[in-house]
Structure formats: structure tokens, C-alpha cells
Scaffold this motif. Structure first.
Motif, PDB file in Angstrom:
ATOM      1  N   MET A  28       0.822  -1.208   0.000  1.00  0.00           N
ATOM      2  CA  MET A  28       0.000   0.000   0.000  1.00  0.00           C
ATOM      3  C   MET A  28       0.857   1.260   0.000  1.00  0.00           C
ATOM      4  O   MET A  28       0.407   2.336  -0.387  1.00  0.00           O
ATOM      5  CB  MET A  28      -0.936   0.000   1.214  1.00  0.00           C
ATOM      6  N   ARG A  29       2.115   1.116   0.432  1.00  0.00           N
ATOM      7  CA  ARG A  29       3.057   2.240   0.489  1.00  0.00           C
ATOM      8  C   ARG A  29       4.112   2.140  -0.616  1.00  0.00           C
ATOM      9  O   ARG A  29       5.149   2.813  -0.552  1.00  0.00           O
ATOM     10  CB  ARG A  29       3.708   2.276   1.874  1.00  0.00           C
ATOM     11  N   ASN A  30       3.843   1.253  -1.581  1.00  0.00           N
ATOM     12  CA  ASN A  30       4.771   1.049  -2.704  1.00  0.00           C
ATOM     13  C   ASN A  30       6.169   0.658  -2.233  1.00  0.00           C
ATOM     14  O   ASN A  30       7.181   1.103  -2.790  1.00  0.00           O
ATOM     15  CB  ASN A  30       4.837   2.311  -3.580  1.00  0.00           C
ATOM     16  N   ARG A  31       6.208  -0.177  -1.212  1.00  0.00           N
ATOM     17  CA  ARG A  31       7.467  -0.673  -0.689  1.00  0.00           C
ATOM     18  C   ARG A  31       7.492  -2.191  -0.829  1.00  0.00           C
ATOM     19  O   ARG A  31       6.445  -2.847  -0.962  1.00  0.00           O
ATOM     20  CB  ARG A  31       7.633  -0.291   0.797  1.00  0.00           C
ATOM     21  N   PRO A  32       8.671  -2.811  -0.801  1.00  0.00           N
ATOM     22  CA  PRO A  32       8.744  -4.271  -0.883  1.00  0.00           C
ATOM     23  C   PRO A  32       8.094  -4.929   0.327  1.00  0.00           C
ATOM     24  O   PRO A  32       8.031  -4.352   1.417  1.00  0.00           O
ATOM     25  CB  PRO A  32      10.257  -4.565  -0.913  1.00  0.00           C
ATOM     26  N   ARG A  33       7.614  -6.147   0.132  1.00  0.00           N
ATOM     27  CA  ARG A  33       6.921  -6.863   1.205  1.00  0.00           C
ATOM     28  C   ARG A  33       7.807  -7.021   2.441  1.00  0.00           C
ATOM     29  O   ARG A  33       7.316  -6.962   3.574  1.00  0.00           O
ATOM     30  CB  ARG A  33       6.472  -8.242   0.701  1.00  0.00           C
ATOM     31  N   HIS A  45       7.382  -6.661   6.716  1.00  0.00           N
ATOM     32  CA  HIS A  45       7.755  -7.634   7.744  1.00  0.00           C
ATOM     33  C   HIS A  45       8.681  -6.993   8.782  1.00  0.00           C
ATOM     34  O   HIS A  45       8.585  -7.290   9.979  1.00  0.00           O
ATOM     35  CB  HIS A  45       8.436  -8.839   7.102  1.00  0.00           C
ATOM     36  N   GLN A  46       9.569  -6.122   8.331  1.00  0.00           N
ATOM     37  CA  GLN A  46      10.467  -5.437   9.264  1.00  0.00           C
ATOM     38  C   GLN A  46       9.685  -4.538  10.216  1.00  0.00           C
ATOM     39  O   GLN A  46       9.959  -4.507  11.419  1.00  0.00           O
ATOM     40  CB  GLN A  46      11.492  -4.618   8.477  1.00  0.00           C
ATOM     41  N   ARG A  47       8.704  -3.817   9.674  1.00  0.00           N
ATOM     42  CA  ARG A  47       7.881  -2.964  10.531  1.00  0.00           C
ATOM     43  C   ARG A  47       7.021  -3.797  11.475  1.00  0.00           C
ATOM     44  O   ARG A  47       6.788  -3.420  12.623  1.00  0.00           O
ATOM     45  CB  ARG A  47       7.003  -2.042   9.664  1.00  0.00           C
ATOM     46  N   GLY A  48       6.563  -4.935  10.978  1.00  0.00           N
ATOM     47  CA  GLY A  48       5.778  -5.823  11.834  1.00  0.00           C
ATOM     48  C   GLY A  48       6.584  -6.362  12.997  1.00  0.00           C
ATOM     49  O   GLY A  48       6.071  -6.513  14.113  1.00  0.00           O
ATOM     50  N   ALA A  49       7.857  -6.664  12.759  1.00  0.00           N
ATOM     51  CA  ALA A  49       8.729  -7.158  13.831  1.00  0.00           C
ATOM     52  C   ALA A  49       8.878  -6.114  14.921  1.00  0.00           C
ATOM     53  O   ALA A  49       8.910  -6.442  16.120  1.00  0.00           O
ATOM     54  CB  ALA A  49      10.085  -7.546  13.256  1.00  0.00           C
ATOM     55  N   THR A  51       4.142 -23.433   8.365  1.00  0.00           N
ATOM     56  CA  THR A  51       4.671 -24.492   7.508  1.00  0.00           C
ATOM     57  C   THR A  51       4.263 -24.268   6.057  1.00  0.00           C
ATOM     58  O   THR A  51       4.915 -24.782   5.146  1.00  0.00           O
ATOM     59  CB  THR A  51       4.166 -25.869   7.978  1.00  0.00           C
ATOM     60  N   GLU A  52       3.204 -23.495   5.838  1.00  0.00           N
ATOM     61  CA  GLU A  52       2.756 -23.195   4.479  1.00  0.00           C
ATOM     62  C   GLU A  52       3.496 -22.001   3.867  1.00  0.00           C
ATOM     63  O   GLU A  52       3.444 -21.792   2.650  1.00  0.00           O
ATOM     64  CB  GLU A  52       1.246 -22.919   4.469  1.00  0.00           C
ATOM     65  N   ASN A  53       4.156 -21.208   4.694  1.00  0.00           N
ATOM     66  CA  ASN A  53       4.822 -20.006   4.178  1.00  0.00           C
ATOM     67  C   ASN A  53       6.035 -20.302   3.303  1.00  0.00           C
ATOM     68  O   ASN A  53       6.542 -19.401   2.616  1.00  0.00           O
ATOM     69  CB  ASN A  53       5.243 -19.085   5.331  1.00  0.00           C
ATOM     70  N   TRP A  54       6.496 -21.556   3.296  1.00  0.00           N
ATOM     71  CA  TRP A  54       7.593 -21.919   2.400  1.00  0.00           C
ATOM     72  C   TRP A  54       7.182 -21.782   0.933  1.00  0.00           C
ATOM     73  O   TRP A  54       8.038 -21.743   0.040  1.00  0.00           O
ATOM     74  CB  TRP A  54       8.041 -23.359   2.669  1.00  0.00           C
ATOM     75  N   LYS A  55       5.881 -21.695   0.681  1.00  0.00           N
ATOM     76  CA  LYS A  55       5.385 -21.571  -0.687  1.00  0.00           C
ATOM     77  C   LYS A  55       5.612 -20.172  -1.262  1.00  0.00           C
ATOM     78  O   LYS A  55       5.414 -19.952  -2.451  1.00  0.00           O
ATOM     79  CB  LYS A  55       3.886 -21.891  -0.734  1.00  0.00           C
ATOM     80  N   GLU A  86      11.442 -13.756  -0.615  1.00  0.00           N
ATOM     81  CA  GLU A  86      10.737 -13.393   0.610  1.00  0.00           C
ATOM     82  C   GLU A  86      11.084 -14.342   1.751  1.00  0.00           C
ATOM     83  O   GLU A  86      11.305 -13.902   2.886  1.00  0.00           O
ATOM     84  CB  GLU A  86       9.222 -13.380   0.384  1.00  0.00           C
ATOM     85  N   VAL A  87      11.151 -15.640   1.469  1.00  0.00           N
ATOM     86  CA  VAL A  87      11.484 -16.607   2.514  1.00  0.00           C
ATOM     87  C   VAL A  87      12.892 -16.344   3.051  1.00  0.00           C
ATOM     88  O   VAL A  87      13.109 -16.321   4.274  1.00  0.00           O
ATOM     89  CB  VAL A  87      11.365 -18.051   1.987  1.00  0.00           C
ATOM     90  N   ALA A  88      13.849 -16.133   2.150  1.00  0.00           N
ATOM     91  CA  ALA A  88      15.227 -15.860   2.584  1.00  0.00           C
ATOM     92  C   ALA A  88      15.284 -14.580   3.409  1.00  0.00           C
ATOM     93  O   ALA A  88      15.989 -14.506   4.425  1.00  0.00           O
ATOM     94  CB  ALA A  88      16.147 -15.763   1.374  1.00  0.00           C
ATOM     95  N   GLY A  89      14.526 -13.572   2.991  1.00  0.00           N
ATOM     96  CA  GLY A  89      14.481 -12.321   3.738  1.00  0.00           C
ATOM     97  C   GLY A  89      13.892 -12.492   5.122  1.00  0.00           C
ATOM     98  O   GLY A  89      14.369 -11.899   6.100  1.00  0.00           O
ATOM     99  N   LEU A  90      12.848 -13.309   5.213  1.00  0.00           N
ATOM    100  CA  LEU A  90      12.226 -13.564   6.514  1.00  0.00           C
ATOM    101  C   LEU A  90      13.183 -14.304   7.442  1.00  0.00           C
ATOM    102  O   LEU A  90      13.289 -13.977   8.635  1.00  0.00           O
ATOM    103  CB  LEU A  90      10.935 -14.371   6.323  1.00  0.00           C
ATOM    104  N   MET A  91      13.891 -15.290   6.930  1.00  0.00           N
ATOM    105  CA  MET A  91      14.828 -16.034   7.767  1.00  0.00           C
ATOM    106  C   MET A  91      15.941 -15.118   8.277  1.00  0.00           C
ATOM    107  O   MET A  91      16.357 -15.205   9.438  1.00  0.00           O
ATOM    108  CB  MET A  91      15.420 -17.211   6.987  1.00  0.00           C
ATOM    109  N   SER A  92      16.421 -14.233   7.418  1.00  0.00           N
ATOM    110  CA  SER A  92      17.422 -13.260   7.840  1.00  0.00           C
ATOM    111  C   SER A  92      16.851 -12.331   8.906  1.00  0.00           C
ATOM    112  O   SER A  92      17.533 -11.997   9.892  1.00  0.00           O
ATOM    113  CB  SER A  92      17.901 -12.454   6.632  1.00  0.00           C
ATOM    114  N   LEU A  93      15.597 -11.914   8.719  1.00  0.00           N
ATOM    115  CA  LEU A  93      14.941 -11.046   9.695  1.00  0.00           C
ATOM    116  C   LEU A  93      14.806 -11.739  11.045  1.00  0.00           C
ATOM    117  O   LEU A  93      15.052 -11.127  12.095  1.00  0.00           O
ATOM    118  CB  LEU A  93      13.559 -10.634   9.168  1.00  0.00           C
ATOM    119  N   PHE A  94      14.443 -13.016  11.037  1.00  0.00           N
ATOM    120  CA  PHE A  94      14.316 -13.752  12.302  1.00  0.00           C
ATOM    121  C   PHE A  94      15.653 -13.810  13.037  1.00  0.00           C
ATOM    122  O   PHE A  94      15.714 -13.637  14.256  1.00  0.00           O
ATOM    123  CB  PHE A  94      13.796 -15.173  12.047  1.00  0.00           C
TER     124      PHE A  94
END
Length: 241
Positions: free
Chosen positions: A27-32, A36-40, A65-69, A74-82
Motif C-alpha cells: 500500500m506504500r509502494n514498498r517491498p513486502r 515484515h520489518q515494521r511488523g517485527a 509451515t505453508e509459508n515456504w510456498k 521473501e522466505v530468505a528475507g524472513l529467515m534473515s529477519l528472524f
């Protein structure tokens, strides 16, 4: 936070499906991943609000377990974020007396992330304040399947008799065996489904589906939902007096 709220009125265990990070960013024309970073960051505010609201246990759905899809990026970014989140927040959680636990199927996660998860649990094991449980590579059906497998192994080994398997037995094999069942489950972003989250544990939980996207969810909204929970008549199948 509303002054009229009394600690005893609210839920003691709140579970949250933190949905809407990607849409918030788009909605803010930013990457997904920006969402996730703001959500964290939003997690910290919610955790800090729990003691005043009488919420002793907070369980958050971080990665299913479904988010691997999702896309590899995005998955790699999320793992780095975690990984970054755990390294950044753990000292603060120790200082704030927050005990951290993780639930989910760990073997699929990378070794560094698993090590950080173990260290976080160890570092906060003495904490007696809010119990923060992070569901990472978690799925309710997967959890029940893994628990049933362990139960069957105990039956096969003679440690448990088939006739002793009851409704009270299986929870001892679940990832959440040391936690009480959630009183209130909140899902943000306007979606009205439970998405394979705490299927066994939330059988009698109260649900709130709110339109707010997770990065916009505030402590004030958590307080409002906790107040609403306090006004509900929880009968657990019985009839009100």
C-alpha cells in the motif's frame, strides 16, 4: 490504555496471527520485506503492554509451515529477519523479564537460526514475567501429527498403554505442553480464518478478527480487545447460571 480496565478482567493467554505485513508495505509502494520489518518492531510494543493488561502468555504466529510456498526472496528475507530479530531483542527481553520459547518443526530451519533459538530460550529461561512464545515453521496439523507419532512410539515401547490414551494425554506431546491453552486468539488484517494455528489448543478460545494490518496494531487496540474478552460469557459447553 483505558483507565477502567482491570487486570483480572482480561485474558491470561493471548495468541496472535500477525497478518498484513506484506499488504501494508504494498500500500506504500514498498517491498513486502519492508512490511515484515515494521511488523517485527510492532511485536516489542505488544509484548511491553502485556504486564499491565494481565496477559501472562503471548503466542505469536511468525512463520507457518505453508509459508515456504512464498517466493525464495521473501522466505530468505524472513529467515534473515528472524536471525537479526533474535540477536537484537534477546538482551532487552532478559532485561524486561520476558521468557522466550519457540514452537514448530525446527529441523527445516537453518543451523544458525536454530542455534540462536536455543540460545534465546536458554538466556531467558530464568525470566518470570511475560511468556513470549514464537511459532516458527509452525502448523497446527503438523504439530498434532508429530505429537501423535511420539505418542505412538511410547505405546509401541510399552511406556504407555493404548487404553490410557485420553483427551488429556495428547497435549503432553504437543509443542505447547508447558503452556496453558489460549483464552483469546486475535487475527489482524481483516481475514476471518485461523490458518492452521493452534488447532488443538484453541478449541475453546475466543476469537477476534480485526481489520487492522499488523504493522498498525497498537497496545491500545490490544487493550480494547482484552476488555471485550472480559465482557464475554464463557460457558465451555455449559449453561449460564
Amino acid at each position: 490504555m483505558p483507565k477502567a480496565f482491570r487486570e483480572t478482567d482480561g485474558p491470561h493467554h493471548v495468541a496472535i496471527i500477525m497478518d498484513g505485513n506484506g499488504r501494508w508495505a504494498q500500500m506504500r509502494n514498498r517491498p513486502r520485506l519492508f512490511g515484515h520489518q515494521r511488523g517485527a518492531k510492532r511485536v516489542r510494543e505488544v509484548v511491553e503492554a502485556c504486564p499491565e493488561l494481565g496477559i501472562k502468555y503471548l503466542t505469536i504466529f511468525a512463520f507457518s509451515t505453508e509459508n515456504w510456498k512464498r517466493t525464495q526472496v521473501e522466505v530468505a528475507g524472513l529467515m534473515s529477519l528472524f536471525r537479526r530479530y533474535i540477536m537484537k531483542e534477546m538482551q532487552a527481553f532478559v532485561k524486561e523479564n520476558v521468557r522466550v520459547r519457540f514452537i514448530g518443526d525446527r529441523p527445516r530451519l537453518d543451523a544458525k537460526l536454530r542455534t540462536l533459538m536455543d540460545e534465546a530460550e536458554q538466556m531467558t529461561s530464568h525470566c518470570t514475567g511475560t511468556n513470549l512464545t514464537i511459532a516458527l515453521n509452525y502448523g497446527g496439523r503438523d504439530e498434532v501429527a508429530r505429537a501423535t507419532k511420539r505418542l505412538a512410539e511410547d505405546v509401541q515401547a510399552g511406556r504407555l498403554r493404548p487404553q490410557d490414551v485420553t483427551e488429556e494425554t495428547l497435549p503432553k506431546y504437543l509443542d505447547t505442553c508447558v503452556l496453558p491453552d489460549p483464552d483469546l486468539v486475535i487475527r489482524t488484517s481483516g481475514e476471518a480464518r485461523i490458518s492452521n494455528f493452534l488447532l488443538w489448543q484453541s478449541a475453546y478460545a475466543e476469537y477476534e478478527f480485526v481489520d487492522t494490518l499488523w504493522p498498525d496494531f497498537t497496545a491500545e487496540e490490544l487493550a480494547r480487545l482484552s476488555q471485550s474478552y472480559g465482557r464475554r460469557d464463557r460457558r465451555f459447553g455449559a449453561v449460564s447460571a
